[in-house]
Design a protein around this motif. Structure first.
Motif, PDB file in Angstrom:
ATOM      1  N   ASN A  70       0.875  -1.169   0.000  1.00  0.00           N
ATOM      2  CA  ASN A  70       0.000   0.000   0.000  1.00  0.00           C
ATOM      3  C   ASN A  70       0.917   1.226   0.000  1.00  0.00           C
ATOM      4  O   ASN A  70       2.130   1.092  -0.129  1.00  0.00           O
ATOM      5  CB  ASN A  70      -0.987  -0.035   1.167  1.00  0.00           C
ATOM      6  CG  ASN A  70      -0.316  -0.117   2.520  1.00  0.00           C
ATOM      7  OD1 ASN A  70       0.858   0.172   2.692  1.00  0.00           O
ATOM      8  ND2 ASN A  70      -1.070  -0.541   3.518  1.00  0.00           N
ATOM      9  N   PHE A  71       0.339   2.389   0.129  1.00  0.00           N
ATOM     10  CA  PHE A  71       1.141   3.610   0.082  1.00  0.00           C
ATOM     11  C   PHE A  71       0.574   4.644   1.038  1.00  0.00           C
ATOM     12  O   PHE A  71      -0.638   4.869   1.078  1.00  0.00           O
ATOM     13  CB  PHE A  71       1.177   4.192  -1.337  1.00  0.00           C
ATOM     14  CG  PHE A  71       2.103   5.363  -1.475  1.00  0.00           C
ATOM     15  CD1 PHE A  71       3.468   5.175  -1.570  1.00  0.00           C
ATOM     16  CD2 PHE A  71       1.607   6.658  -1.489  1.00  0.00           C
ATOM     17  CE1 PHE A  71       4.339   6.260  -1.685  1.00  0.00           C
ATOM     18  CE2 PHE A  71       2.468   7.746  -1.607  1.00  0.00           C
ATOM     19  CZ  PHE A  71       3.831   7.537  -1.704  1.00  0.00           C
ATOM     20  N   SER A  72       1.450   5.263   1.814  1.00  0.00           N
ATOM     21  CA  SER A  72       1.060   6.344   2.709  1.00  0.00           C
ATOM     22  C   SER A  72       1.429   7.682   2.074  1.00  0.00           C
ATOM     23  O   SER A  72       2.615   7.990   1.903  1.00  0.00           O
ATOM     24  CB  SER A  72       1.770   6.219   4.061  1.00  0.00           C
ATOM     25  OG  SER A  72       1.568   7.395   4.824  1.00  0.00           O
ATOM     26  N   THR A  73       0.421   8.454   1.726  1.00  0.00           N
ATOM     27  CA  THR A  73       0.699   9.779   1.177  1.00  0.00           C
ATOM     28  C   THR A  73       1.321  10.676   2.237  1.00  0.00           C
ATOM     29  O   THR A  73       2.099  11.566   1.909  1.00  0.00           O
ATOM     30  CB  THR A  73      -0.585  10.427   0.631  1.00  0.00           C
ATOM     31  OG1 THR A  73      -1.561  10.507   1.673  1.00  0.00           O
ATOM     32  CG2 THR A  73      -1.128   9.642  -0.545  1.00  0.00           C
ATOM     33  N   TRP A  74       1.002  10.450   3.480  1.00  0.00           N
ATOM     34  CA  TRP A  74       1.552  11.294   4.542  1.00  0.00           C
ATOM     35  C   TRP A  74       3.019  11.000   4.797  1.00  0.00           C
ATOM     36  O   TRP A  74       3.802  11.891   5.099  1.00  0.00           O
ATOM     37  CB  TRP A  74       0.757  11.121   5.834  1.00  0.00           C
ATOM     38  CG  TRP A  74      -0.623  11.719   5.750  1.00  0.00           C
ATOM     39  CD1 TRP A  74      -1.282  12.136   4.633  1.00  0.00           C
ATOM     40  CD2 TRP A  74      -1.503  11.956   6.835  1.00  0.00           C
ATOM     41  NE1 TRP A  74      -2.526  12.611   4.952  1.00  0.00           N
ATOM     42  CE2 TRP A  74      -2.693  12.509   6.307  1.00  0.00           C
ATOM     43  CE3 TRP A  74      -1.423  11.740   8.206  1.00  0.00           C
ATOM     44  CZ2 TRP A  74      -3.776  12.866   7.095  1.00  0.00           C
ATOM     45  CZ3 TRP A  74      -2.510  12.086   8.983  1.00  0.00           C
ATOM     46  CH2 TRP A  74      -3.664  12.647   8.436  1.00  0.00           C
ATOM     47  N   HIS A  75       3.409   9.738   4.702  1.00  0.00           N
ATOM     48  CA  HIS A  75       4.806   9.372   4.927  1.00  0.00           C
ATOM     49  C   HIS A  75       5.602   9.355   3.632  1.00  0.00           C
ATOM     50  O   HIS A  75       6.834   9.389   3.660  1.00  0.00           O
ATOM     51  CB  HIS A  75       4.913   8.005   5.594  1.00  0.00           C
ATOM     52  CG  HIS A  75       4.389   7.987   6.996  1.00  0.00           C
ATOM     53  ND1 HIS A  75       4.448   6.872   7.779  1.00  0.00           N
ATOM     54  CD2 HIS A  75       3.787   8.926   7.756  1.00  0.00           C
ATOM     55  CE1 HIS A  75       3.918   7.121   8.948  1.00  0.00           C
ATOM     56  NE2 HIS A  75       3.501   8.364   8.959  1.00  0.00           N
ATOM     57  N   GLY A  76       4.908   9.243   2.495  1.00  0.00           N
ATOM     58  CA  GLY A  76       5.581   9.230   1.212  1.00  0.00           C
ATOM     59  C   GLY A  76       6.276   7.925   0.876  1.00  0.00           C
ATOM     60  O   GLY A  76       7.149   7.906   0.007  1.00  0.00           O
ATOM     61  N   HIS A  78       5.879   3.315   0.801  1.00  0.00           N
ATOM     62  CA  HIS A  78       5.014   2.140   0.832  1.00  0.00           C
ATOM     63  C   HIS A  78       4.897   1.590   2.241  1.00  0.00           C
ATOM     64  O   HIS A  78       5.689   1.909   3.130  1.00  0.00           O
ATOM     65  CB  HIS A  78       5.591   1.024  -0.048  1.00  0.00           C
ATOM     66  CG  HIS A  78       5.403   1.252  -1.504  1.00  0.00           C
ATOM     67  ND1 HIS A  78       4.174   1.217  -2.114  1.00  0.00           N
ATOM     68  CD2 HIS A  78       6.291   1.505  -2.488  1.00  0.00           C
ATOM     69  CE1 HIS A  78       4.305   1.437  -3.396  1.00  0.00           C
ATOM     70  NE2 HIS A  78       5.590   1.628  -3.653  1.00  0.00           N
ATOM     71  N   TYR A 113       9.797   0.799   4.641  1.00  0.00           N
ATOM     72  CA  TYR A 113       8.349   0.964   4.749  1.00  0.00           C
ATOM     73  C   TYR A 113       8.001   1.302   6.203  1.00  0.00           C
ATOM     74  O   TYR A 113       8.663   0.833   7.130  1.00  0.00           O
ATOM     75  CB  TYR A 113       7.598  -0.301   4.349  1.00  0.00           C
ATOM     76  CG  TYR A 113       7.867  -0.804   2.954  1.00  0.00           C
ATOM     77  CD1 TYR A 113       8.434  -0.016   1.962  1.00  0.00           C
ATOM     78  CD2 TYR A 113       7.545  -2.109   2.620  1.00  0.00           C
ATOM     79  CE1 TYR A 113       8.650  -0.510   0.686  1.00  0.00           C
ATOM     80  CE2 TYR A 113       7.751  -2.612   1.346  1.00  0.00           C
ATOM     81  CZ  TYR A 113       8.305  -1.812   0.393  1.00  0.00           C
ATOM     82  OH  TYR A 113       8.522  -2.308  -0.870  1.00  0.00           O
TER      83      TYR A 113
END
Length: 157
Positions: A70-76, A78, A113
């Protein structure tokens, strides 16, 4: 022993998926075919990954972890989303589940990650207790939503 799944594992993965669906009281939901699973795991554009827990003495697979990025936009970066973790009842209590999660945690650490996450059914107290024993915390401030079936088709129309 934990190892990445191979194409030869697809039949046993299908069996484990069906066993998990039975345990989760939804056997009719397990519709994946061996061909679909093979394509998802080993096709030209793998969308999912799997690790096998194997009995040290017999070499037989006794459990699995199916996951994807998945991907965290907040952390930038995966993260790993654990779709299914399952250990056969005869092999539970021997550390296979923890070993599978440890392998996924190592993948997260080694690749930078920041998250390993999954869902658990609210009624599955043994799993909840197990996950809490590892330090996992429920995300009680979030609610899962899903579109499927007719609702998904209607929105797409």
């Amino acid at each position: 022993m934990i190892r990445p799944a191979t194409p030869d594992d697809v039949p046993v993965l299908i069996d484990l998926i069906r066993e998990l669906a039975e345990y989760e009281r939804a056997p009719q939901e397990a519709k994946a075919t061996p061909a679909q699973l093979h394509e998802a795991l080993f096709g030209p554009h793998p969308a999912a990954f799997a690790h096998m827990a194997v009995d040290d003495e017999t070499g037989e697979p006794v459990g699995m972890a199916m996951w994807f990025l998945n991907f965290s936009t907040w952390h930038g970066v995966h993260g790993v989303y654990l779709e299914d973790l399952y250990v056969r009842p005869s092999a539970r209590g021997q550390g296979h589940g923890k070993a599978l999660l440890r392998e996924l945690a190592r993948i997260c650490r080694d690749r930078g990650y920041t998250r390993l996450q999954w869902w658990v059914l609210n009624w599955n107290a043994p799993a909840i207790d197990f996950y809490r024993s590892l330090g996992a915390q429920p995300m009680s401030d979030w609610t899962v939503y899903r579109l499927d079936g007719e609702a998904l088709a209607a929105l797409a129309a």
